[in-house]
Design a protein around this motif. Structure first.
Motif, PDB file in Angstrom:
ATOM      1  N   VAL A 138       0.793  -1.180  -0.100  1.00 33.35           N
ATOM      2  CA  VAL A 138       0.011  -0.055   0.076  1.00 33.35           C
ATOM      3  C   VAL A 138       1.075   1.356   0.018  1.00 33.35           C
ATOM      4  O   VAL A 138       1.722   1.548   0.691  1.00 33.35           O
ATOM      5  CB  VAL A 138      -1.051   0.142   1.200  1.00 33.35           C
ATOM      6  CG1 VAL A 138      -1.902   1.287   1.441  1.00 33.35           C
ATOM      7  CG2 VAL A 138      -1.873  -1.277   1.281  1.00 33.35           C
ATOM      8  N   THR A 164     -10.388   8.443  -1.584  1.00 37.91           N
ATOM      9  CA  THR A 164     -10.509   7.539  -2.552  1.00 37.91           C
ATOM     10  C   THR A 164      -9.346   6.550  -2.220  1.00 37.91           C
ATOM     11  O   THR A 164      -9.191   5.527  -2.960  1.00 37.91           O
ATOM     12  CB  THR A 164     -10.388   7.971  -3.982  1.00 37.91           C
ATOM     13  OG1 THR A 164      -9.353   8.686  -4.121  1.00 37.91           O
ATOM     14  CG2 THR A 164     -11.386   8.905  -4.330  1.00 37.91           C
ATOM     15  N   GLN A 165      -8.290   7.164  -1.671  1.00 34.43           N
ATOM     16  CA  GLN A 165      -7.187   6.107  -1.191  1.00 34.43           C
ATOM     17  C   GLN A 165      -6.868   6.430   0.201  1.00 34.43           C
ATOM     18  O   GLN A 165      -6.749   7.510   0.684  1.00 34.43           O
ATOM     19  CB  GLN A 165      -5.961   6.296  -2.172  1.00 34.43           C
ATOM     20  CG  GLN A 165      -5.244   7.593  -2.129  1.00 34.43           C
ATOM     21  CD  GLN A 165      -4.003   7.326  -3.266  1.00 34.43           C
ATOM     22  OE1 GLN A 165      -4.129   6.835  -4.182  1.00 34.43           O
ATOM     23  NE2 GLN A 165      -3.215   8.186  -2.955  1.00 34.43           N
TER      24      GLN A 165
END
Length: 331
Positions: free
Chosen positions: A79, A106-107
Protein backbone atom coordinates in the motif's frame (compact mmCIF):
# COMPACT_ATOMS: atom_id res chain seq x y z
CA UNK A 1 4.88 17.55 -11.62
CA UNK A 2 7.65 17.20 -9.04
CA UNK A 3 9.97 20.10 -8.34
CA UNK A 4 13.68 19.76 -9.04
CA UNK A 5 14.26 19.83 -5.27
CA UNK A 6 12.00 16.83 -4.73
CA UNK A 7 13.52 14.96 -7.67
CA UNK A 8 17.05 15.59 -6.34
CA UNK A 9 16.00 14.45 -2.88
CA UNK A 10 14.49 11.25 -4.31
CA UNK A 11 17.71 10.51 -6.22
CA UNK A 12 19.79 11.06 -3.08
CA UNK A 13 17.44 8.89 -0.99
CA UNK A 14 17.79 6.04 -3.48
CA UNK A 15 21.57 6.35 -3.50
CA UNK A 16 22.02 6.80 0.28
CA UNK A 17 24.35 6.27 2.00
CA UNK A 18 26.45 6.64 -1.16
CA UNK A 19 27.28 9.91 -2.90
CA UNK A 20 25.84 11.17 -6.20
CA UNK A 21 27.93 13.52 -8.31
CA UNK A 22 26.44 16.73 -9.60
CA UNK A 23 26.94 15.43 -13.15
CA UNK A 24 25.04 12.22 -12.37
CA UNK A 25 22.14 14.17 -10.92
CA UNK A 26 22.08 16.68 -13.78
CA UNK A 27 22.04 13.90 -16.39
CA UNK A 28 19.42 11.81 -14.55
CA UNK A 29 17.07 14.78 -14.21
CA UNK A 30 17.94 16.48 -17.51
CA UNK A 31 18.74 19.80 -15.83
CA UNK A 32 21.85 21.97 -15.47
CA UNK A 33 24.50 21.62 -12.77
CA UNK A 34 23.41 25.07 -11.57
CA UNK A 35 19.85 23.81 -11.11
CA UNK A 36 21.22 20.89 -9.06
CA UNK A 37 23.27 23.24 -6.88
CA UNK A 38 20.24 25.48 -6.29
CA UNK A 39 18.12 22.44 -5.38
CA UNK A 40 20.75 21.26 -2.87
CA UNK A 41 20.82 24.74 -1.33
CA UNK A 42 17.05 24.74 -1.06
CA UNK A 43 16.99 21.32 0.61
CA UNK A 44 19.61 22.38 3.13
CA UNK A 45 17.68 25.56 3.93
CA UNK A 46 14.55 23.41 4.42
CA UNK A 47 16.36 21.44 7.13
CA UNK A 48 17.69 18.44 5.22
CA UNK A 49 21.23 17.23 5.94
CA UNK A 50 22.95 17.02 2.55
CA UNK A 51 26.65 16.25 2.81
CA UNK A 52 28.74 17.80 0.04
CA UNK A 53 32.23 16.52 -0.74
CA UNK A 54 34.57 17.69 -3.48
CA UNK A 55 35.14 15.00 -6.06
CA UNK A 56 32.32 12.79 -4.76
CA UNK A 57 29.22 14.95 -4.94
CA UNK A 58 26.26 14.97 -2.58
CA UNK A 59 24.88 12.53 -0.03
CA UNK A 60 21.64 12.41 1.97
CA UNK A 61 22.21 12.07 5.71
CA UNK A 62 19.15 11.10 7.76
CA UNK A 63 18.16 13.57 10.47
CA UNK A 64 15.11 14.53 12.52
CA UNK A 65 13.50 16.56 9.73
CA UNK A 66 10.12 15.09 8.82
CA UNK A 67 10.07 14.31 5.11
CA UNK A 68 7.39 12.83 2.86
CA UNK A 69 9.95 11.53 0.31
CA UNK A 70 12.08 9.95 3.08
CA UNK A 71 9.02 8.29 4.64
CA UNK A 72 7.77 7.06 1.26
CA UNK A 73 11.21 5.68 0.39
CA UNK A 74 11.17 3.63 3.59
CA UNK A 75 7.77 2.00 3.05
CA UNK A 76 7.81 -1.76 2.49
CA UNK A 77 4.05 -2.37 2.31
CA UNK A 78 2.31 -2.87 -1.01
CA UNK A 79 0.00 0.00 0.00
CA UNK A 80 1.39 3.40 -1.00
CA UNK A 81 -0.70 6.01 0.83
CA UNK A 82 -0.85 9.70 0.07
CA UNK A 83 1.38 11.36 2.68
CA UNK A 84 0.98 14.97 3.83
CA UNK A 85 3.64 16.44 6.13
CA UNK A 86 2.87 19.67 8.00
CA UNK A 87 5.08 21.82 10.25
CA UNK A 88 2.19 22.50 12.62
CA UNK A 89 -1.54 21.78 12.86
CA UNK A 90 -4.29 21.95 15.46
CA UNK A 91 -4.78 18.18 15.22
CA UNK A 92 -3.92 15.68 12.50
CA UNK A 93 -7.30 13.99 13.06
CA UNK A 94 -9.11 17.33 12.75
CA UNK A 95 -7.11 18.18 9.61
CA UNK A 96 -8.14 14.91 7.98
CA UNK A 97 -11.79 15.51 8.91
CA UNK A 98 -11.66 18.89 7.16
CA UNK A 99 -10.00 17.31 4.15
CA UNK A 100 -12.69 14.63 3.95
CA UNK A 101 -15.48 17.22 4.24
CA UNK A 102 -14.16 18.88 1.08
CA UNK A 103 -13.45 15.71 -0.91
CA UNK A 104 -14.12 12.07 0.08
CA UNK A 105 -10.98 9.94 0.30
CA UNK A 106 -10.41 7.51 -2.55
CA UNK A 107 -7.18 6.07 -1.18
CA UNK A 108 -5.45 5.84 2.23
CA UNK A 109 -4.11 9.22 3.29
CA UNK A 110 -1.66 9.92 6.11
CA UNK A 111 -1.28 13.34 7.73
CA UNK A 112 1.85 13.91 9.83
CA UNK A 113 2.77 17.02 11.83
CA UNK A 114 5.87 18.16 13.67
CA UNK A 115 3.67 19.63 16.39
CA UNK A 116 -0.02 19.90 17.28
CA UNK A 117 -1.56 22.90 18.99
CA UNK A 118 -4.80 21.09 19.81
CA UNK A 119 -3.96 17.39 19.89
CA UNK A 120 -6.58 15.29 21.63
CA UNK A 121 -7.18 11.72 22.75
CA UNK A 122 -10.08 9.67 24.06
CA UNK A 123 -12.81 11.50 25.94
CA UNK A 124 -11.48 14.81 24.59
CA UNK A 125 -8.32 14.69 26.71
CA UNK A 126 -5.46 16.89 25.58
CA UNK A 127 -2.53 15.11 23.93
CA UNK A 128 0.67 17.04 24.62
CA UNK A 129 2.42 17.45 21.25
CA UNK A 130 5.73 19.37 21.39
CA UNK A 131 7.83 19.81 18.25
CA UNK A 132 10.83 17.66 17.28
CA UNK A 133 10.44 15.03 20.02
CA UNK A 134 7.22 13.26 19.05
CA UNK A 135 5.35 11.62 16.20
CA UNK A 136 1.81 12.79 15.53
CA UNK A 137 0.01 11.22 12.60
CA UNK A 138 -3.45 10.25 11.41
CA UNK A 139 -4.31 7.57 8.88
CA UNK A 140 -7.46 8.15 6.84
CA UNK A 141 -9.01 4.97 5.45
CA UNK A 142 -11.84 4.98 2.90
CA UNK A 143 -14.34 2.28 3.91
CA UNK A 144 -16.06 0.16 1.28
CA UNK A 145 -19.61 -0.60 2.43
CA UNK A 146 -19.37 -4.05 0.83
CA UNK A 147 -16.31 -5.04 2.88
CA UNK A 148 -16.26 -6.16 6.54
CA UNK A 149 -15.27 -3.48 9.04
CA UNK A 150 -14.62 -3.83 12.77
CA UNK A 151 -13.61 -0.65 14.65
CA UNK A 152 -12.59 -2.56 17.79
CA UNK A 153 -10.27 -4.93 15.95
CA UNK A 154 -8.82 -2.05 13.92
CA UNK A 155 -7.85 -0.15 17.08
CA UNK A 156 -6.44 -3.33 18.62
CA UNK A 157 -4.40 -4.21 15.52
CA UNK A 158 -3.07 -0.64 15.42
CA UNK A 159 -1.80 -0.98 19.00
CA UNK A 160 0.01 -4.18 18.00
CA UNK A 161 1.56 -2.52 14.93
CA UNK A 162 2.83 0.34 17.10
CA UNK A 163 4.17 -2.01 19.79
CA UNK A 164 5.97 -4.22 17.28
CA UNK A 165 7.50 -1.12 15.66
CA UNK A 166 8.89 0.05 19.00
CA UNK A 167 10.14 -3.46 19.84
CA UNK A 168 11.92 -3.68 16.49
CA UNK A 169 13.56 -0.25 16.51
CA UNK A 170 14.28 0.33 20.21
CA UNK A 171 15.57 -1.87 22.99
CA UNK A 172 12.69 -1.11 25.34
CA UNK A 173 10.00 -3.16 27.15
CA UNK A 174 6.60 -2.54 25.52
CA UNK A 175 3.20 -3.45 27.01
CA UNK A 176 -0.41 -2.86 26.02
CA UNK A 177 -3.10 -1.68 28.41
CA UNK A 178 -6.50 -2.58 27.00
CA UNK A 179 -7.68 -1.30 24.71
CA UNK A 180 -5.20 1.01 23.02
CA UNK A 181 -2.62 2.45 25.44
CA UNK A 182 0.98 1.52 24.62
CA UNK A 183 3.31 1.62 27.62
CA UNK A 184 7.10 1.72 27.66
CA UNK A 185 8.89 1.27 30.98
CA UNK A 186 5.50 1.37 32.79
CA UNK A 187 4.64 4.81 31.36
CA UNK A 188 2.16 5.65 28.62
CA UNK A 189 4.21 6.56 25.58
CA UNK A 190 1.58 6.23 22.85
CA UNK A 191 -2.05 7.21 22.43
CA UNK A 192 -4.36 5.86 19.73
CA UNK A 193 -7.70 7.37 18.79
CA UNK A 194 -10.00 6.02 16.07
CA UNK A 195 -12.83 8.15 14.72
CA UNK A 196 -15.33 7.58 11.92
CA UNK A 197 -17.07 9.88 9.48
CA UNK A 198 -20.34 8.88 7.85
CA UNK A 199 -21.82 9.40 4.43
CA UNK A 200 -24.70 11.87 4.88
CA UNK A 201 -26.79 10.21 2.20
CA UNK A 202 -26.45 6.57 3.26
CA UNK A 203 -25.67 7.04 6.96
CA UNK A 204 -22.93 4.42 6.61
CA UNK A 205 -19.32 4.81 7.73
CA UNK A 206 -17.41 6.30 4.80
CA UNK A 207 -14.01 6.94 6.36
CA UNK A 208 -12.13 5.88 9.46
CA UNK A 209 -9.37 8.03 10.90
CA UNK A 210 -6.78 6.35 13.11
CA UNK A 211 -4.78 8.92 15.09
CA UNK A 212 -1.47 7.89 16.65
CA UNK A 213 0.61 10.06 19.00
CA UNK A 214 4.03 8.83 20.13
CA UNK A 215 6.18 10.49 22.79
CA UNK A 216 9.44 9.47 21.16
CA UNK A 217 12.11 11.42 23.04
CA UNK A 218 10.02 13.95 24.98
CA UNK A 219 11.69 14.40 28.42
CA UNK A 220 9.44 13.61 31.38
CA UNK A 221 10.08 17.07 32.81
CA UNK A 222 8.67 18.61 29.61
CA UNK A 223 5.23 17.13 30.23
CA UNK A 224 2.63 19.16 32.11
CA UNK A 225 2.96 18.32 35.82
CA UNK A 226 -0.35 16.43 35.88
CA UNK A 227 0.96 14.00 33.24
CA UNK A 228 4.47 13.41 34.58
CA UNK A 229 3.45 10.46 36.79
CA UNK A 230 1.87 8.43 33.98
CA UNK A 231 3.31 9.75 30.71
CA UNK A 232 6.77 9.01 29.41
CA UNK A 233 8.89 8.73 26.28
CA UNK A 234 9.98 5.70 24.30
CA UNK A 235 13.64 6.61 24.77
CA UNK A 236 15.80 9.52 25.88
CA UNK A 237 18.03 9.61 22.84
CA UNK A 238 18.21 7.65 19.60
CA UNK A 239 19.91 7.52 16.22
CA UNK A 240 16.65 6.21 14.71
CA UNK A 241 14.93 9.09 12.92
CA UNK A 242 11.25 9.93 13.10
CA UNK A 243 11.00 9.20 9.37
CA UNK A 244 12.30 5.67 9.97
CA UNK A 245 9.81 5.12 12.80
CA UNK A 246 6.92 6.36 10.66
CA UNK A 247 7.93 4.25 7.63
CA UNK A 248 8.21 1.12 9.77
CA UNK A 249 4.92 1.82 11.57
CA UNK A 250 2.96 2.53 8.38
CA UNK A 251 4.38 -0.59 6.73
CA UNK A 252 3.32 -2.76 9.67
CA UNK A 253 -0.06 -1.03 9.88
CA UNK A 254 -0.96 -1.56 6.22
CA UNK A 255 0.38 -5.13 6.19
CA UNK A 256 -1.91 -5.88 9.16
CA UNK A 257 -4.85 -3.88 7.78
CA UNK A 258 -5.19 -6.27 4.85
CA UNK A 259 -6.28 -9.11 7.18
CA UNK A 260 -7.10 -7.42 10.51
CA UNK A 261 -10.78 -8.51 10.55
CA UNK A 262 -9.58 -12.11 10.97
CA UNK A 263 -8.00 -11.21 14.34
CA UNK A 264 -4.78 -12.90 13.24
CA UNK A 265 -2.75 -10.46 15.38
CA UNK A 266 -4.44 -11.41 18.68
CA UNK A 267 -1.64 -13.79 19.70
CA UNK A 268 0.73 -10.81 19.63
CA UNK A 269 -1.81 -8.66 21.47
CA UNK A 270 -2.12 -11.19 24.28
CA UNK A 271 1.67 -11.54 24.49
CA UNK A 272 1.98 -7.79 24.91
CA UNK A 273 -0.99 -7.35 27.26
CA UNK A 274 -0.24 -6.06 30.75
CA UNK A 275 -3.74 -6.73 32.10
CA UNK A 276 -4.33 -10.47 31.57
CA UNK A 277 -4.33 -12.08 35.01
CA UNK A 278 -4.46 -8.71 36.78
CA UNK A 279 -7.08 -7.14 39.03
CA UNK A 280 -8.60 -4.08 37.36
CA UNK A 281 -11.25 -1.42 37.67
CA UNK A 282 -13.08 -1.08 34.37
CA UNK A 283 -15.31 1.90 33.64
CA UNK A 284 -17.90 0.87 31.08
CA UNK A 285 -21.39 2.11 30.33
CA UNK A 286 -21.59 4.39 33.35
CA UNK A 287 -20.56 1.71 35.85
CA UNK A 288 -17.28 0.57 37.37
CA UNK A 289 -16.55 -3.16 37.23
CA UNK A 290 -13.98 -4.63 39.61
CA UNK A 291 -12.52 -8.01 38.74
CA UNK A 292 -9.70 -10.11 37.35
CA UNK A 293 -8.99 -10.11 33.61
CA UNK A 294 -9.20 -13.74 32.48
CA UNK A 295 -8.29 -13.20 28.85
CA UNK A 296 -8.92 -11.09 25.78
CA UNK A 297 -11.20 -12.68 23.18
CA UNK A 298 -10.39 -13.15 19.50
CA UNK A 299 -12.59 -10.12 18.81
CA UNK A 300 -10.65 -7.93 21.27
CA UNK A 301 -13.21 -8.04 24.08
CA UNK A 302 -12.02 -7.96 27.69
CA UNK A 303 -13.07 -11.07 29.64
CA UNK A 304 -13.44 -10.18 33.33
CA UNK A 305 -14.26 -12.42 36.30
CA UNK A 306 -15.94 -10.50 39.12
CA UNK A 307 -15.85 -11.31 42.83
CA UNK A 308 -19.25 -13.01 42.50
CA UNK A 309 -17.70 -15.50 40.11
CA UNK A 310 -19.61 -14.10 37.14
CA UNK A 311 -17.66 -13.75 33.92
CA UNK A 312 -18.56 -11.02 31.43
CA UNK A 313 -17.11 -9.72 28.18
CA UNK A 314 -16.68 -5.99 27.56
CA UNK A 315 -16.13 -4.54 24.10
CA UNK A 316 -15.76 -0.91 25.18
CA UNK A 317 -14.72 1.07 28.20
CA UNK A 318 -11.57 2.17 29.96
CA UNK A 319 -9.41 0.45 32.54
CA UNK A 320 -8.96 3.14 35.19
CA UNK A 321 -6.87 1.08 37.60
CA UNK A 322 -4.55 -1.89 37.27
CA UNK A 323 -3.14 -3.58 40.35
CA UNK A 324 -0.04 -5.35 39.09
CA UNK A 325 1.47 -8.10 41.15
CA UNK A 326 4.92 -6.96 40.02
CA UNK A 327 6.37 -3.92 38.30
CA UNK A 328 6.24 -0.19 38.83
CA UNK A 329 2.96 0.67 37.13
CA UNK A 330 0.21 1.96 39.37
CA UNK A 331 -2.84 3.56 37.79
Amino acid sequence: MMSTQTEVLNELLQAAPDYCSGDQLAQALAVSRTAIWKAIQGLQQAGYSIDSRHGRGYRYVANNQLSEPAITAGLTSSVQPTIIVLPTVDSTNAYLKRLISQQPLTQPTVVIADTQTGGYGRFGRTFYSPSETGIYLSIGLPIDATQPFDPGLLTTSTAVAVAKTLEQLFDVPVALKWVNDVLVNHHKAVGILSEATTDLETGQIATVIVGIGINLTTPTTAFPSALQVKAGAVTTTTAVTRNQVISTLLSKFFDSYATYTSGDFMTDYRRLSMVIGQTVDLQSGGQVIHGVVQDISDTGALIVKQATGEIHQYTSGEITKVNLQTGDYHG
